[in-house]
Design an enzyme around this catalytic site. Sequence first.
Site, PDB file in Angstrom:
ATOM      1  CB  SER A 210      -0.874  -0.024   1.267  1.00 34.59           C
ATOM      2  OG  SER A 210      -1.474   1.233   1.508  1.00 34.59           O
TER       3      SER A 210
ATOM      4  CE1 TYR B 150      -4.418  -2.303   5.181  1.00 30.22           C
ATOM      5  CE2 TYR B 150      -3.155  -0.331   4.682  1.00 30.22           C
ATOM      6  CZ  TYR B 150      -3.871  -1.429   4.258  1.00 30.22           C
ATOM      7  OH  TYR B 150      -4.044  -1.653   2.907  1.00 30.22           O
TER       8      TYR B 150
END
Length: 262
Positions: free
Chosen positions: A144, A157
Amino acid sequence: MTPLTPVTAPTAPPLDLGGRTALVTGAAGGIGRACALRLAAAGAKVRAVDRDAVGLDALAEGAPGIEPRVLDLTDLDAAEAAAAGTDVLVNNAGIQLVRPVEEFPPDVFHTVLTLMVEAPFRLIRGALPHMYGQNWGRIVNVSSVHGLRASAYKSAYVTAKHGLEGLSKTVALEGAAHGVTSNCVNPSYVRTPLVERQIADQATAHGIPEEQVLTQVMLRDSALKRLIEPEEVAEAVAHLCSPQASFMTGTSMVLDGGWTAH
């Protein structure tokens, strides 16, 4: 004067993964679903792994070459076993919770790291013997922009994606002598249920209405003011499996609409 002869750029041959076995995690929806369909379209036999049996059945229906496998990847021994014999491994499965650090449940933090760092490690560990044995393998870790940048309220995350980046680079160094590449793909916000589900939490954490989350939070740092589509990410994954990308390893392919250009 002799006119210049137009030069036609060579056309890359279509991706051919015939005879290859690919494993895609988190395959029941979003990016994983798009990756499974793209690799199957290239001729691969795809092991589509997810804990969502209904979503896997919907994926496999009418999609030759996709084999649904219901699996909870936090069962790490089972995850490692599932990867045996694979030529292409796409580590995509992930979850998200948006909370300030002081309110973040420790058990959820642990689960996020188990699913998004330990499980990829075990899957890679299970896949490498076969890849090394044939001197060819492709590992693509769906990271990401949060593997390269941090955002508030996403401690688990962001930590997991940064860990995945390090794992991917280490595997690239070890696998190079064995014909195995390992790379990350780094999208910004993708039009998936995972993103849609965090809008309410983002609104609460930032103290803004839900309808402002997209423009004021998700797309604030992006030069391109739109969500990226799952199929765009899948195409990047497919490219990393192609002969044209055989020299790409240990890197991060950034699909962030200009976020990291700041």
